[in-house]
Design an enzyme around this catalytic site. Structure first.
Site, PDB file in Angstrom:
ATOM      1  N   GLY B  27       0.738  -1.172  -0.004  1.00 20.50           N
ATOM      2  CA  GLY B  27      -0.023  -0.084  -0.030  1.00 20.50           C
ATOM      3  C   GLY B  27       0.959   1.196   0.154  1.00 20.50           C
ATOM      4  O   GLY B  27       2.098   1.084   0.380  1.00 20.50           O
ATOM      5  N   ASN B  28       0.387   2.343  -0.493  1.00 18.64           N
ATOM      6  CA  ASN B  28       0.861   3.726  -0.495  1.00 18.64           C
ATOM      7  C   ASN B  28       0.047   4.897  -0.376  1.00 18.64           C
ATOM      8  O   ASN B  28      -0.912   4.600  -1.071  1.00 18.64           O
ATOM      9  CB  ASN B  28       1.952   3.541  -1.359  1.00 18.64           C
ATOM     10  CG  ASN B  28       1.540   3.270  -2.998  1.00 18.64           C
ATOM     11  OD1 ASN B  28       0.594   4.035  -3.508  1.00 18.64           O
ATOM     12  ND2 ASN B  28       1.791   2.012  -3.380  1.00 18.64           N
ATOM     13  N   SER B  44       9.672   2.663  -2.500  1.00 23.52           N
ATOM     14  CA  SER B  44       9.012   1.134  -2.862  1.00 23.52           C
ATOM     15  C   SER B  44       9.398   0.293  -2.030  1.00 23.52           C
ATOM     16  O   SER B  44      10.786   0.291  -1.748  1.00 23.52           O
ATOM     17  CB  SER B  44       9.484   1.351  -4.296  1.00 23.52           C
ATOM     18  OG  SER B  44       9.085  -0.176  -4.947  1.00 23.52           O
ATOM     19  N   GLY B  45       8.744  -0.718  -1.656  1.00 27.63           N
ATOM     20  CA  GLY B  45       9.161  -2.005  -1.041  1.00 27.63           C
ATOM     21  C   GLY B  45       9.686  -1.709   0.388  1.00 27.63           C
ATOM     22  O   GLY B  45      10.216  -2.608   1.090  1.00 27.63           O
ATOM     23  N   SER B  73       7.401   4.592  -5.006  1.00 25.42           N
ATOM     24  CA  SER B  73       6.632   3.469  -5.053  1.00 25.42           C
ATOM     25  C   SER B  73       6.578   3.245  -6.668  1.00 25.42           C
ATOM     26  O   SER B  73       6.540   4.088  -7.483  1.00 25.42           O
ATOM     27  CB  SER B  73       5.226   4.047  -4.497  1.00 25.42           C
ATOM     28  OG  SER B  73       4.404   3.176  -5.102  1.00 25.42           O
ATOM     29  N   SER B  74       6.591   1.927  -6.652  1.00 31.72           N
ATOM     30  CA  SER B  74       6.147   1.570  -8.323  1.00 31.72           C
ATOM     31  C   SER B  74       5.023   2.087  -8.870  1.00 31.72           C
ATOM     32  O   SER B  74       4.966   2.145 -10.083  1.00 31.72           O
ATOM     33  CB  SER B  74       6.365   0.051  -8.247  1.00 31.72           C
ATOM     34  OG  SER B  74       5.381  -0.563  -7.565  1.00 31.72           O
ATOM     35  N   ASP B  75       4.160   2.404  -7.950  1.00 36.97           N
ATOM     36  CA  ASP B  75       2.754   2.789  -8.410  1.00 36.97           C
ATOM     37  C   ASP B  75       2.836   4.418  -8.482  1.00 36.97           C
ATOM     38  O   ASP B  75       1.978   5.124  -9.118  1.00 36.97           O
ATOM     39  CB  ASP B  75       1.661   2.466  -7.294  1.00 36.97           C
ATOM     40  CG  ASP B  75       1.374   1.024  -7.243  1.00 36.97           C
ATOM     41  OD1 ASP B  75       1.466   0.592  -8.178  1.00 36.97           O
ATOM     42  OD2 ASP B  75       1.556   0.663  -6.213  1.00 36.97           O
ATOM     43  N   HIS B  97      -4.239  -3.015  -1.094  1.00 33.33           N
ATOM     44  CA  HIS B  97      -4.681  -4.166  -1.495  1.00 33.33           C
ATOM     45  C   HIS B  97      -5.608  -4.774  -0.343  1.00 33.33           C
ATOM     46  O   HIS B  97      -5.472  -6.199   0.079  1.00 33.33           O
ATOM     47  CB  HIS B  97      -3.445  -5.339  -1.861  1.00 33.33           C
ATOM     48  CG  HIS B  97      -2.795  -5.168  -3.008  1.00 33.33           C
ATOM     49  ND1 HIS B  97      -2.579  -6.006  -3.956  1.00 33.33           N
ATOM     50  CD2 HIS B  97      -2.320  -4.145  -3.485  1.00 33.33           C
ATOM     51  CE1 HIS B  97      -1.894  -5.607  -4.975  1.00 33.33           C
ATOM     52  NE2 HIS B  97      -1.647  -4.328  -4.687  1.00 33.33           N
ATOM     53  N   TYR B 227     -24.335  17.754   8.792  1.00 35.79           N
ATOM     54  CA  TYR B 227     -23.665  16.675   9.698  1.00 35.79           C
ATOM     55  C   TYR B 227     -22.453  17.530  10.259  1.00 35.79           C
ATOM     56  O   TYR B 227     -21.529  18.234   9.796  1.00 35.79           O
ATOM     57  CB  TYR B 227     -23.259  15.646   8.908  1.00 35.79           C
ATOM     58  CG  TYR B 227     -22.465  14.465   9.607  1.00 35.79           C
ATOM     59  CD1 TYR B 227     -23.267  13.571  10.355  1.00 35.79           C
ATOM     60  CD2 TYR B 227     -21.008  14.532   9.912  1.00 35.79           C
ATOM     61  CE1 TYR B 227     -22.554  12.579  10.832  1.00 35.79           C
ATOM     62  CE2 TYR B 227     -20.526  13.570  10.581  1.00 35.79           C
ATOM     63  CZ  TYR B 227     -21.122  12.461  11.115  1.00 35.79           C
ATOM     64  OH  TYR B 227     -20.606  11.482  11.786  1.00 35.79           O
TER      65      TYR B 227
END
Lengths: 232, 232, 232, 232
Positions: B27-28, B44-45, B73-75, B97, B227
């Site tokens: 996740g990121n 990343s990672g 991140s690879s994304d 994920h 609200y």
């Protein structure tokens, strides 16, 4: 004002995340004082980390704020409607978006009473209310939500059936005080989960026979109750 | 550089495992600074235990690293594509994920809006994007993932629908800042779970009527929102 | 009186919430002393936070209180019935409303033995007892619950099958002592969950072949057991 | 003897309950030292609270104990069989009874690769091995379990598919070391859960296209990998 009730309602609200019933601010508990006709309720949109005995809001039975600097829960008119109708019999109301109860409410189905876990607290199924009409929603949504619950209990005793599902929305529960309403919210979520799994395990699952429900409900409630410690 | 944004993005990333949305490094979160046209993103990672305000990576809208010693991140090209298209309306993006949202993405289905929990944050269903073609995947997978989301929102407002499912992959969500994107990631996972259970409880479950969605979305958003605490 | 047994039963009761098997007070464990013919059991309706070695209740095989100031669990006649019939073979009994086991009990189905997790502890399926008649429930509900379990084991060995489902109610389990009964309650809940998911994954799932059950059960039980540390 | 490997295997074993993969003692991890041809494994039936670097057991490739006072895991012949066949490619093996993976194993189905979460670690489905015959079970159950896995991988690369389901039993996983085998056990459980939910959400769910699997697997593995930090 209503210091002891404030403390009860604070504890009841804090118990909701402790029992895993609420994500973020998606729940609220209130407690009613019949002597003054006032109730104490969670402020709207305030996180549980920020909640305190002091920032709870006191409202009258019209839902108007009597004491407090914050807006009360947006569900206040629903709580008020329940106390107006049932204030002689219930002293606490809880609303959550707990996962399994919401799933039944979204499916538009009452939760059948498949066993004794439910029968110990609910004298039969947990009913699902009719959907609100477009007019009701546009006119006075939260008020009408409460009125639809009262309407759905025309032939039910809210003491014997301490909770209901509001269609496409989620569960409301109640009890003699805010703590009892929380307790019933936990029961409702647990039986909602187990009923869904019961149907998953057997498509032919049938509700428990009436005499079993009678036995379980009456051993905990009424003059012949023998569960627990009578002397305590 | 972008110290305050770095701190926000750090907190947003750390909130992902706190909310149970990520296993390992799956996740990121990123946050965008419209003034400079740069965004801050998780490396990343890198495990959440190793993550720090300092080792976050600053990228420009082409996804190129502007500051930072680690790979982003690879994304990153996906985040960049969303900011390029929507950078005037959103300030944070999250990818996870998370289990139920991934299950809907793998099933290739949009999440119907069965009730008010979803309607409070999503103005209708959570859409599922079309699958990427073989050519798109081979040429520029992560970039095309972002472009497919933007394409899928041709007729949708990303402010009113702050998340989407990428087919066979998982959820992306966004919001005014990284914290809001995390919030919407939590909502998306919760409504994904409840929608699956709703269909399990009733094969005839129908989406909530439009007027109920309108009511819930508009009581939280827009000029007539009531609200929460307006004055806070 | 029975100090060591009280301590064992206290620990067994406290293990029930630790293992996530009970909500509120919905469970109880007891331990039997064959020398005196007495058993120690949880008091009725007492929260786990209030439970102590001292407030446990000692009962005889008729379920009458021999020592203790509180009422024993309302399920005491069930425990007594099991010890009366099986007291030479079992030394502990546990009852819970654990979620998946209750779901099978509500569905009225035995849990098929789909694999080795179950076969390591249960020599075949976990049986579901017949429902009690209206007369049985009205006359002596908790006593008849125990007798229906004993009746259901007419052709089963309670040592080889250390648990059962009471229809529309929930699981009972037992073992050489209260700790073993808790262990089997954990196993029963876990295999109940996995069996439901097994059927969800394949409508054609079949029980594991008898020779696999034999192998797993007998490598843990009996003279040829080789699991664990024989010398410990 | 093998002090560093002992420490790795101890940590790997302790990670199993930390990741929620094991109940009681239902799991074990081992690590292999190719130089000596020995592997370190958890002792049989020892609780995680009692486990230490010192009481791990060292075995040779026949599964015979080389060092250690306790019996090794009853699954030792399975681990030995995997190292005998694949010891040049894998350095760690894990076995658990994790809930969703066991459910697929009990259903006798391979886990289809529905999305990128699985494709990041498994190059395709997680295969389910054939059931053992009665003769195999009676002759050398744990040894044959290992051999059936090796047989099932006749056309599969255990590096590209680092886990398998043993029918009616549960998952085994492996990797370059014990920590990688634990990592793959976590992935396997997570994708098992999501695949079951994917099928629940859509009866028409189809595996992800091969080119998507290729992309995800190859961006993490092999000479063109670009996920993570190459320089770390």
């Amino acid at each position: 004002m209503l210091k002891s009730l404030r403390e009860q309602v604070f504890e009841a609200n804090m118990d909701l995340p402790r029992h895993g019933l609420v994500t973020f601010t998606w729940g609220n508990a209130s407690g009613f004082d019949p002597a003054s006709g006032l109730f104490v309720i969670k402020p709207s949109g305030v996180s549980y980390a920020e909640l305190s005995v002091e920032n709870l809001v006191v409202c009258d039975l019209d839902g108007a704020v009597v004491e407090g600097e914050l807006n009360p829960s947006s569900d206040t008119p629903t709580h008020a409607a329940l106390y107006r109708s049932w204030g002689e019999r219930i002293g606490g109301v809880v609303h959550t978006h707990s996962s399994w109860a919401v799933s039944w409410a979204q499916a538009g189905r009452a939760i059948p009473c498949y066993g004794t876990t439910q029968a110990d607290y609910f004298y039969g199924e947990v009913p699902c209310m009719r959907g609100l009409t477009e007019e009701e929603i546009e006119q006075a949504y939260e008020l009408k939500t409460g009125e639809v619950i009262v309407e759905g209990f025309a032939d039910l005793d809210p003491v014997a059936v301490p909770g209901a599902l509001v269609r496409n929305h989620g569960p409301f529960s109640w009890g003699v005080d805010a703590a009892a309403a929380v307790y019933h919210a936990v029961v409702l979520e647990e039986v909602a989960k187990m009923a869904a799994h019961t149907e998953m395990i057997s498509a032919e699952a049938a509700p428990a026979p009436r005499y079993l429900l009678d036995k379980h409900y009456l051993r905990k409630h009424g003059p012949h109750a023998y569960y627990g410690q009578a002397s305590r």
